[in-house]
Write an enzyme that holds these catalytic residues in place. Structure first.
Site, PDB file in Angstrom:
ATOM      1  CB  SER A 122      -0.534  -5.851   9.770  1.00 23.12           C
ATOM      2  OG  SER A 122      -0.275  -6.523  10.983  1.00 23.12           O
ATOM      3  CE1 TYR A 146      -1.434  -1.209  12.571  1.00 26.39           C
ATOM      4  CE2 TYR A 146      -1.364  -3.556  13.019  1.00 26.39           C
ATOM      5  CZ  TYR A 146      -0.863  -2.455  12.364  1.00 26.39           C
ATOM      6  OH  TYR A 146       0.189  -2.601  11.485  1.00 26.39           O
ATOM      7  CE  LYS A 150      -1.898  -1.114   8.779  1.00 27.95           C
ATOM      8  NZ  LYS A 150      -1.211  -0.180   7.893  1.00 27.95           N
TER       9      LYS A 150
HETATM   10  N1  LIG Z   1       6.564  -2.399  12.316  1.00 25.32           N
HETATM   11  C1  LIG Z   1       5.947  -3.560  12.120  1.00 25.32           C
HETATM   12  O1  LIG Z   1       6.355  -4.604  12.670  1.00 25.32           O
HETATM   13  C2  LIG Z   1       4.747  -3.626  11.207  1.00 25.32           C
HETATM   14  C3  LIG Z   1       4.073  -4.850  11.067  1.00 25.32           C
HETATM   15  C4  LIG Z   1       2.983  -4.920  10.220  1.00 25.32           C
HETATM   16  C5  LIG Z   1       2.588  -3.799   9.495  1.00 25.32           C
HETATM   17  N2  LIG Z   1       3.238  -2.611   9.654  1.00 25.32           N
HETATM   18  C6  LIG Z   1       2.772  -1.443   8.879  1.00 25.32           C
HETATM   19  O2  LIG Z   1       3.883  -0.833   8.237  1.00 25.32           O
HETATM   20  C7  LIG Z   1       3.666   0.564   8.103  1.00 25.32           C
HETATM   21  C8  LIG Z   1       4.883   1.311   8.617  1.00 25.32           C
HETATM   22  O3  LIG Z   1       5.120   0.951   9.969  1.00 25.32           O
HETATM   23  P1  LIG Z   1       6.390   1.479  10.770  1.00 25.32           P
HETATM   24  O4  LIG Z   1       6.732   0.417  11.730  1.00 25.32           O
HETATM   25  O5  LIG Z   1       7.407   1.990   9.833  1.00 25.32           O
HETATM   26  O6  LIG Z   1       5.718   2.699  11.590  1.00 25.32           O
HETATM   27  P2  LIG Z   1       6.246   4.185  11.885  1.00 25.32           P
HETATM   28  O7  LIG Z   1       5.356   4.743  12.937  1.00 25.32           O
HETATM   29  O8  LIG Z   1       7.723   4.179  12.107  1.00 25.32           O
HETATM   30  O9  LIG Z   1       5.974   4.925  10.505  1.00 25.32           O
HETATM   31  C9  LIG Z   1       4.718   5.442  10.132  1.00 25.32           C
HETATM   32  C10 LIG Z   1       4.953   6.814   9.526  1.00 25.32           C
HETATM   33  O10 LIG Z   1       3.719   7.328   9.047  1.00 25.32           O
HETATM   34  C11 LIG Z   1       3.619   8.698   9.379  1.00 25.32           C
HETATM   35  N3  LIG Z   1       2.196   9.045   9.414  1.00 25.32           N
HETATM   36  C12 LIG Z   1       1.235   8.526  10.235  1.00 25.32           C
HETATM   37  N4  LIG Z   1       0.058   9.086   9.961  1.00 25.32           N
HETATM   38  C13 LIG Z   1       0.246   9.972   8.947  1.00 25.32           C
HETATM   39  C14 LIG Z   1      -0.598  10.860   8.231  1.00 25.32           C
HETATM   40  N5  LIG Z   1      -1.901  10.958   8.494  1.00 25.32           N
HETATM   41  N6  LIG Z   1      -0.053  11.626   7.250  1.00 25.32           N
HETATM   42  C15 LIG Z   1       1.268  11.540   6.968  1.00 25.32           C
HETATM   43  N7  LIG Z   1       2.123  10.728   7.608  1.00 25.32           N
HETATM   44  C16 LIG Z   1       1.610   9.949   8.590  1.00 25.32           C
HETATM   45  C17 LIG Z   1       4.340   8.818  10.728  1.00 25.32           C
HETATM   46  O11 LIG Z   1       4.791  10.133  10.998  1.00 25.32           O
HETATM   47  C18 LIG Z   1       5.500   7.833  10.528  1.00 25.32           C
HETATM   48  O12 LIG Z   1       6.647   8.466   9.999  1.00 25.32           O
HETATM   49  C19 LIG Z   1       2.389   0.868   8.881  1.00 25.32           C
HETATM   50  O13 LIG Z   1       1.325   0.975   7.958  1.00 25.32           O
HETATM   51  C20 LIG Z   1       2.196  -0.355   9.760  1.00 25.32           C
HETATM   52  O14 LIG Z   1       0.851  -0.586  10.056  1.00 25.32           O
HETATM   53  C21 LIG Z   1       4.306  -2.501  10.496  1.00 25.32           C
END
Ligand SMILES: NC(=O)c1ccc[n+]([C@@H]2O[C@H](COP(=O)([O-])OP(=O)(O)OC[C@H]3O[C@@H](n4cnc5c(N)ncnc54)[C@H](O)[C@@H]3O)[C@@H](O)[C@H]2O)c1
Length: 328
Positions: A122, A146, A150
């Site tokens: 991120s 957070y 990362k």
């Molecule tokens: N959405 C954004 O703008 C953004 C920006 C930067 C980084 N990210 C990174 O992208 C990734 C996905 O983000 P997202 O927005 O799709 O989030 P999200 O919450 O929609 O998806 C995360 C998924 O991981 C699953 N999960 C969490 N902990 C778990 C575990 N211990 N075991 C199994 N499954 C688990 C959750 O059930 C969920 O389905 C994350 O790592 C997040 O940090 C997202």
């Protein structure tokens, strides 16, 4: 990218927002996809592509058994907790899931003899950057648990790669937004904190008004500027990163953005135009820890992966997100 017969991909967190879009692209291109997700922050409704195994990454032995049986060539690791203010309130929970459970996954992966890994990092690793656009070589100074979680995983990956244990691509996402242009999947967060989603949900009447946090930043209109990337372009970046690793590419870290930014006011304006709804906006004070401007330097991903975004257009991003909001 052409269909690669019998390439198996494990996608952790593939039921979530970004992972589910990546799964759609992978399956459409002929890859064999297995999702590992505990459905802790998602419902499974978006898991339309790939086979879902409901499993917590904390269960290392079970994860190992799944990896041994499916024998993927590569793992994409999305699973994490993602709400920055919540990470400030509950740091242990964030470190436990985002770092501790990643360690378990990496350990299972090593035991199963898998060496290629794509990590969802991120822009939060940069904290408040001193150079804009910010490049991958900028100093990491995260300001939330957070962002720290990362950065910690990135350090672990770097050391494992130096020891020859893995090859990885860490993708540092900027502000991910939008939805599948075909309207099949899209964001389904329990806690929608992202600006575009909040704006559209306000237009729908789910929130009484939209808050703008801070109008006195040193930017042309006083509001924060962010680099919004369409989730489908981000999905494409994952497939390119995978191809790069499968072709023998070395471990690397890449920013994922478009290299230009929009202010909060600009986003609100476009959201009002796309929805045709003049929803209420209230201006309040700054939130602690919001950098005034966050824009990615993108020459590395463009040159290394030949990344050519299709949806570098705020209107398209908001239109696709609105299409989705009207279906749910
Ligand atoms: N959405 C954004 O703008 C953004 C920006 C930067 C980084 N990210 C990174 O992208 C990734 C996905 O983000 P997202 O927005 O799709 O989030 P999200 O919450 O929609 O998806 C995360 C998924 O991981 C699953 N999960 C969490 N902990 C778990 C575990 N211990 N075991 C199994 N499954 C688990 C959750 O059930 C969920 O389905 C994350 O790592 C997040 O940090 C997202």
């Amino acid at each position: 990218m052409e269909k690669k017969v019998s390439i198996r991909v494990v996608v952790t967190g593939g039921a979530g927002y970004i992972g589910s879009h990546v799964c759609k692209l992978l399956v459409k291109r002929g890859f064999d996809v297995l999702v590992i997700d505990n459905l802790s922050t998602s419902s499974g409704r978006n898991c339309r592509y790939g086979h879902l195994i409901k499993l917590d990454l904390a269960e290392e032995e079970k994860v190992l058994a799944v990896l041994k049986e499916f024998a993927p060539q590569i793992i994409m690791h999305f699973a994490a907790f993602i709400v920055v203010p919540e990470s400030v309130e509950r740091p242990l929970m964030y470190y436990y899931n985002n770092v501790g459970n990643t360690l378990k996954l990496l350990s299972a992966m090593k035991k199963a003899g898998i060496e290629k890994f794509i990590f969802s990092s991120s822009a939060a690793v940069y904290g408040i950057p001193t150079e804009i656009p910010v490049s991958e070589s900028a100093e990491l100074r995260p300001i939330s648990p957070y962002g720290e979680s990362k950065a910690m995983v990135e350090k672990i990956l770097r050391d494992m790669a130096l020891a020859g244990e893995i090859r990885y691509v860490s993708l540092r996402y900027f502000n991910v937004a939008g939805a599948d242009p075909e309207g099949e999947i899209g964001p389904l967060y329990n806690q929608p904190t992202h600006l575009i989603l909040r704006a559209l949900k306000t237009a729908k009447g789910e929130f009484p008004y939209l808050e703008i946090f801070g109008t006195d930043y040193p930017t042309p209109d006083g509001t924060c500027i962010r680099d919004y990337i369409h989730v489908m372009d981000l999905a494409e970046a994952h497939l390119l990163a995978m191809e790069y690793l499968l072709d023998g590419g070395e471990s690397t870290i890449l920013n994922c953005g478009y290299g230009r930014g929009y202010s909060v006011r600009e986003v609100v304006e476009v959201a009002k135009r796309v929805t045709g709804i003049d929803f209420e906006v209230r201006e309040t004070g700054r939130r602690p820890g919001d950098p005034p401007v966050l824009i990615a330097r993108t020459d590395k991903i463009r040159s290394l992966l030949d990344f050519r975004p299709r949806y570098d257009d705020l209107y398209a991003i908001i239109r696709h997100a609105w299409l989705w909001e009207n279906k749910i």
